[in-house]
Structure formats: C-alpha cells, structure tokens
Design an enzyme around this catalytic site. Structure first.
Site, PDB file in Angstrom:
ATOM      1  CG  PHE A  25      -2.030  -1.068   1.082  1.00 43.49           C
ATOM      2  CD1 PHE A  25      -2.490  -1.546  -0.142  1.00 43.49           C
ATOM      3  CD2 PHE A  25      -2.579  -1.614   2.232  1.00 43.49           C
ATOM      4  CE1 PHE A  25      -3.461  -2.531  -0.224  1.00 43.49           C
ATOM      5  CE2 PHE A  25      -3.558  -2.593   2.162  1.00 43.49           C
ATOM      6  CZ  PHE A  25      -3.999  -3.053   0.940  1.00 43.49           C
ATOM      7  CG  HIS A 120      -0.871   0.795   4.904  1.00 44.07           C
ATOM      8  ND1 HIS A 120       0.178   1.455   4.315  1.00 44.07           N
ATOM      9  CD2 HIS A 120      -1.897   1.672   4.923  1.00 44.07           C
ATOM     10  CE1 HIS A 120      -0.204   2.687   3.983  1.00 44.07           C
ATOM     11  NE2 HIS A 120      -1.467   2.837   4.343  1.00 44.07           N
ATOM     12  CB  ILE A 121      -5.567   0.503   8.795  1.00 45.47           C
ATOM     13  CG1 ILE A 121      -5.277   1.985   8.607  1.00 45.47           C
ATOM     14  CG2 ILE A 121      -5.068  -0.001  10.135  1.00 45.47           C
ATOM     15  CD1 ILE A 121      -6.006   2.868   9.592  1.00 45.47           C
ATOM     16  CG  HIS A 122      -6.681  -2.430   3.863  1.00 42.38           C
ATOM     17  ND1 HIS A 122      -5.612  -2.895   4.611  1.00 42.38           N
ATOM     18  CD2 HIS A 122      -7.338  -3.535   3.445  1.00 42.38           C
ATOM     19  CE1 HIS A 122      -5.625  -4.213   4.630  1.00 42.38           C
ATOM     20  NE2 HIS A 122      -6.666  -4.630   3.937  1.00 42.38           N
ATOM     21  CG  LEU A 123     -13.574   1.127   4.998  1.00 43.39           C
ATOM     22  CD1 LEU A 123     -13.957   0.406   6.284  1.00 43.39           C
ATOM     23  CD2 LEU A 123     -14.156   2.536   4.987  1.00 43.39           C
TER      24      LEU A 123
END
Length: 164
Positions: A25, A120-123
């Site tokens: 990302f 790595h955060i993700h929605l």
C-alpha cells in the site's frame, strides 16, 4: 484416484508479476504515475482508493490512508473522517452506479482479525447482490466471477467523477 483440476490462466499474472518489496500500500501511495497499472480509482492528499486485485465479489475496492499504520487508534481523526466520507460516497457509487443490492464494509485490524496486509490499515467496500452466494461458494469453497477484472475497474473508474 481422480484429481480435481481448476484451470485459471488469468492468474498467471499473479505468479509471474514482479513482487513489490515492503508495504504494497505504501508502494501504491508513492507511485502515482503507476495508478493505472495498480488499479487506483482515486487519490487525494489523505488517502487513495484502489481495486482489490483478488476481490471477494466483482467491484470490491479499498480506501487506504497514505499514512502507514496498523493502528486505527493512531490515525488522525481528520483522516478517519475523510475515509468515512469517501466510504459513504463509495456505497452510493456501488449501489446507484454499479447496481449492487447491498454493500459490506469492513476493516480487519491485525493478522489475528484476518487482515491479509496487516501492516497498513484499509477499509473494504464489497458490493453484494441477492443470491450472490450459491452452492459452489458454500460447498465447494470456490468463488466464481461473472466478468473480467479490467472491465470492472474501467466501469468503476468511469463513475468516480460523478460519485466521489
């Protein structure tokens, strides 16, 4: 003994494609010139929207902050509110523009929660249709996609100016 063989020639790219070192990302975030090949739908100063290359359903995309973090609780409120606003617009895009009957939204925070890219955060925004889960999914643990990934990417990208 009979062996079940599933031919999936479209996955050849997955096997032969150049591997990205480090956070995938962050790589996408910092390589704006490659947005088309990375299937980026949208980007601004706080985040970007990218198609999920191995989607749960056709049209599955993710909203991702540029900030590298695995901790939602450390994400600046401004960024989280911006992502939430984009999620609302993304749901409208998927329902009105793409014809989804519903949308699943979710985050898997950490490997223990099921995150494939935990660092790595993700929605996720996953479009859904009535009866989109059938016997082959339920019994055969196999997903069937009704259309080509590139066609879906181009369709959703064409909707971005109207909805985002």
């Amino acid at each position: 003994m009979i062996e079940d063989i599933l031919y999936a020639p479209w996955r050849d790219e997955y096997v032969t494609n150049q591997k990205i070192e480090g956070c995938v990302f962050c790589h996408i975030s910092t390589h704006e010139a490659d947005d088309e090949s990375h299937h980026v739908l949208y980007r601004d100063e706080l985040c970007f929207i990218v198609m999920n290359r191995y989607p749960y359903t056709p049209g599955h995309f993710m909203i991702i902050p540029h900030m590298h973090t695995d901790r939602l609780e450390e994400l600046p409120s401004e960024t989280w509110l911006h992502i939430s606003g984009l999620a609302q617009k993304g749901v409208r895009l998927l329902k009105e523009g793409f014809g989804a009957h519903g949308v699943n939204i979710g985050m898997n925070l950490g490997a223990a929660a099921g995150a494939g890219i935990a660092e790595h955060i993700h929605l996720h925004l996953v479009p859904r249709w009535q009866r989109d889960t059938n016997f082959i999914t339920s019994i055969g643990q196999t997903r069937v996609y009704s259309t080509d990934f590139e066609k879906i990417y181009k369709k959703i990208k064409s909707l971005i100016p109207e909805y985002i």
